[in-house]
Enzyme design. Structure first.
Site, PDB file in Angstrom:
ATOM      1  N   ARG A  47      42.276  42.200  51.509  1.00  0.00           N
ATOM      2  CA  ARG A  47      41.676  40.996  50.893  1.00  0.00           C
ATOM      3  C   ARG A  47      42.551  39.765  51.134  1.00  0.00           C
ATOM      4  NH1 ARG A  47      43.426  40.765  44.629  1.00  0.00           N
ATOM      5  NH2 ARG A  47      45.200  42.162  44.781  1.00  0.00           N
ATOM      6  N   SER A  81      40.934  36.663  42.939  1.00  0.00           N
ATOM      7  CA  SER A  81      41.035  38.086  43.295  1.00  0.00           C
ATOM      8  C   SER A  81      40.535  38.371  44.707  1.00  0.00           C
ATOM      9  CB  SER A  81      40.217  38.926  42.314  1.00  0.00           C
ATOM     10  OG  SER A  81      40.668  38.717  41.002  1.00  0.00           O
ATOM     11  N   GLU A 132      25.738  37.512  40.755  1.00  0.00           N
ATOM     12  CA  GLU A 132      25.815  38.050  42.115  1.00  0.00           C
ATOM     13  C   GLU A 132      24.476  38.019  42.847  1.00  0.00           C
ATOM     14  OE1 GLU A 132      26.997  39.580  39.395  1.00  0.00           O
ATOM     15  OE2 GLU A 132      29.147  39.294  39.696  1.00  0.00           O
ATOM     16  N   PHE A 181      29.812  45.135  42.724  1.00  0.00           N
ATOM     17  CA  PHE A 181      28.775  44.165  42.358  1.00  0.00           C
ATOM     18  C   PHE A 181      28.029  43.665  43.595  1.00  0.00           C
ATOM     19  CE2 PHE A 181      32.417  43.249  39.339  1.00  0.00           C
ATOM     20  CZ  PHE A 181      31.983  44.166  38.396  1.00  0.00           C
ATOM     21  N   HIS A 238      38.094  44.887  46.677  1.00  0.00           N
ATOM     22  CA  HIS A 238      38.277  45.860  45.590  1.00  0.00           C
ATOM     23  C   HIS A 238      37.390  47.077  45.779  1.00  0.00           C
ATOM     24  CE1 HIS A 238      40.074  42.189  44.218  1.00  0.00           C
ATOM     25  NE2 HIS A 238      40.647  42.791  43.205  1.00  0.00           N
ATOM     26  N   ASP A 281      41.079  49.412  36.329  1.00  0.00           N
ATOM     27  CA  ASP A 281      39.800  48.964  35.777  1.00  0.00           C
ATOM     28  C   ASP A 281      38.831  50.133  35.564  1.00  0.00           C
ATOM     29  OD1 ASP A 281      40.462  46.369  35.439  1.00  0.00           O
ATOM     30  OD2 ASP A 281      39.524  45.631  37.284  1.00  0.00           O
ATOM     31  N   ARG A 306      41.999  46.148  47.495  1.00  0.00           N
ATOM     32  CA  ARG A 306      42.896  45.407  46.610  1.00  0.00           C
ATOM     33  C   ARG A 306      44.353  45.762  46.887  1.00  0.00           C
ATOM     34  NH1 ARG A 306      44.593  47.242  40.989  1.00  0.00           N
ATOM     35  NH2 ARG A 306      45.726  45.471  40.148  1.00  0.00           N
TER      36      ARG A 306
END
Lengths: 310, 271
Positions: A5, A32, A53, A78, A104, A112, A162
């Site tokens: 990322r 992020s 989204e 998402f 991610h 998470d 990530r």
């Protein structure tokens, strides 16, 4: 060690300087997803959709009709899950020039937990006509893959992580869309991996070598269209295939490899990945260990596969 | 009779004929929007079928994609393709898909049919226009039932947040959807207050009155810094008496007998 990322965020700024048609969209995750740098450099070409989204993808589709090259960025779970039908009907069906940069991805989002760990995104995106899928393995490959995606006409799904990953390639590496790379030659078994599993596949191959097992290691970064020729050749020459992915074994890299081989050259394929299960909260490395995405498991599985056929 | 009325009636004749030939489709919501589309394409928008990719053209996106016949009929009348193609609607091999496909139909600006998505894309087109500092305008037509989709409100929020005064959303407010009235199925009213609270300039009109349609588009152009929603009160099935305001005519094609009866009535209106 640099996360893919981060590499994405860095190359976006370069691309933004070169091509004024590049626009970037995000859904309140720009720190992020690492699009915040682009936003700072090119505020006029950065659109925050907010926590929405579906509209993120819909606006990207509309922007593409005006000649823009939108990079729609959010977390993989998402991007592909919540917005699936907009990607299907507003992006893939009309073959619009939208790049979906999903960060991610996989279980290494970590603490998470299962709700945020995307283990099915490749399966979902693979099923869509016109969609192309790239899963880069390291910094060098990510920068080249994002650049390549910008030049491809039509929808592209970029799967990014990530967690920091070790370098696989040096600067002389050339990413070619649709082509895999043989990172290590071998004749007893072929280990096919993607993304952050590549470094583990290479380490496992080193251990196997000490045991007298010659393992070929292939990096597949373009999942769709997949490098059929390279996979068939490996099946012919090594007879056994082991696939390794930070994704469900249903519909991901392993399934894509099986689709090729069951049609063209059936051989034994063993898959390492998430075995029809959701992940849970934990440190990324702890999760990789719990779910068998380790050098040891790749080594053990490869050894057993080779020995069972002797 | 003014030409707009004649055109709209001709469009309704095309709609009935193409739906009867297809044997399926959505007459109610196509007929209710006929006057709005005729005004847009023949009076309001800067578009030319001979120069259909002009980057400065105005755009229309049919977010309520199931009303495809009203768009196809209008595009054919405007010269994007031959009207003789219309009766191939929904047939295998025809470019006239059941819902608009931008890769197949000349003049279609966005593939639509899954509700709410055309509107969201319209916001993207409007953003593109703003980024490029173009003066083109984007018109999009939504059904009132369509407003039940969550993406509509995500997009409505974004359009006002980004001050998209180049965007006009027209709500075809005929009050009916497949399972009944909007109020029975899922209350979308009060529309005016909802759109206003999302930061839009709102104009309410009779969607079958050309004077009011003209006034609303003119007013929308004068408003700066926010998008405009035109809530157009319409009758589902408008122009064919036995279809008007009937829930049952949402998604059923007329039989040959019904077709003949409808055409007779529409032709009588032109004379």
């Amino acid at each position: 060690m640099i996360a893919t990322r981060e590499s994405y965020g860095n190359i976006l700024i370069e691309l933004g300087k070169e091509n004024k048609d590049i626009v970037v969209l995000d859904a309140d995750l720009s720190k992020s997803t690492k699009t915040a740098g682009f936003a700072k450099h090119f505020p006029k070409r950065f659109i925050n959709a907010g926590i929405a989204e579906q509209n993120l993808m819909g606006m990207a589709a509309g922007l593409a009709t005006t000649g823009k090259i939108p990079f729609a960025s959010t977390f993989a779970v998402f991007a592909t899950g919540r917005a699936f039908e907009i990607i299907r009907n507003s992006i893939c069906y009309p073959k619009l020039n939208v790049k979906i940069a999903a960060t991610h991805a996989g279980i290494t989002v970590g603490e998470d937990g299962g709700s945020h760990q995307s283990i099915e995104d490749i399966a979902i995106m693979r099923s869509l006509p016109n969609m192309k899928i790239i899963v880069p393995a390291d910094d060098v490959e990510t920068r080249q893959a994002v650049r390549a995606a910008a030049h491809i006409d039509g929808p592209v799904y970029l799967r990014l992580g990530r967690l920091g990953v070790p370098p696989i390639f040096d600067e002389s590496h050339t990413f070619t869309f649709g082509k895999g790379n043989v990172l290590k030659d071998g004749k007893d078994i072929t280990i096919i991996g993607m993304g952050l599993m590549i470094s583990k596949c290479l380490k496992a191959a080193e251990l196997l070598k000490q045991e007298g097992i010659s393992a070929r290691v292939i990096n597949i970064s373009t999942i769709k269209p997949i490098d059929e020729e390279l996979i068939i050749q490996a099946a012919k020459e090594t007879k056994r295939i082991l696939t390794v992915e930070e994704h469900s074994v249903i519909g991901g890299l392993g399934s894509a490899v099986c689709d090729v081989l069951s049609t063209h050259y059936p051989v034994q394929v063993v898959k390492i990945g998430m075995n029809d299960t959701f992940g849970e909260s934990g440190k990324p490395e702890e999760l990789l260990t719990k779910y068998g995405l380790t050098v040891e498991n790749i080594y053990d599985t490869a050894q057993k596969t080779v020995n069972s056929k002797k | 009779m003014e030409p707009m009325k004649i055109y709209a009636n001709q469009l309704r004749i095309h709609i009935i004929n193409m739906l009867a030939a297809a044997g399926s489709g959505h007459p109610g919501g196509a007929l209710s929007a006929a006057d709005l589309l005729i005004y847009l394409y023949f009076k309001e928008m800067k578009i030319d079928s001979e120069d259909k990719d002009n980057p400065d053209r105005d755009r229309f996106i049919l977010s309520k994609g199931h009303a495809a016949p009203v768009l196809y009929g209008t595009l054919a009348m405007k010269g994007f393709f031959n009207t003789s193609e219309l009766t191939n609607l929904r047939k295998l091999g025809s470019f006239l898909q059941g819902h608009p496909d931008m890769l197949k139909v000349p003049g279609v600006e966005m593939s639509t049919g899954s509700l709410g998505q055309g509107f969201s894309a319209s916001v993207g087109v409007a953003l593109g226009g703003k980024i490029d500092e173009k003066s083109y305008r984007i018109y999009t037509l939504l059904g009132d039932g369509e407003l039940q989709e969550g993406i509509v409100w995500e997009a409505a929020m974004a359009a006002s947040h980004y001050k998209l005064d180049n965007l006009v959303a027209i709500i075809d407010n005929n009050g009916l959807q497949i399972d009944g009235t909007n109020d029975e199925v899922m209350k979308v009213n009060p529309l005016k207050e909802k759109w206003e609270s999302f930061g839009w300039n709102v104009i309410e009109i009779d969607g079958h009155c050309f004077t009011e349609i003209e006034r609303s588009f003119k007013q929308a152009k004068e408003v700066k810094g926010r998008p405009t929603a035109i809530i157009a009160k319409t009758s589902k099935g408008k122009g064919v008496s036995f279809m008007e305001n009937q829930v049952g005519w949402h998604g059923v094609a007329p039989s040959e007998v019904e077709r003949a009866k409808a055409i007779e009535e529409l032709e009588r209106n032109i004379r």
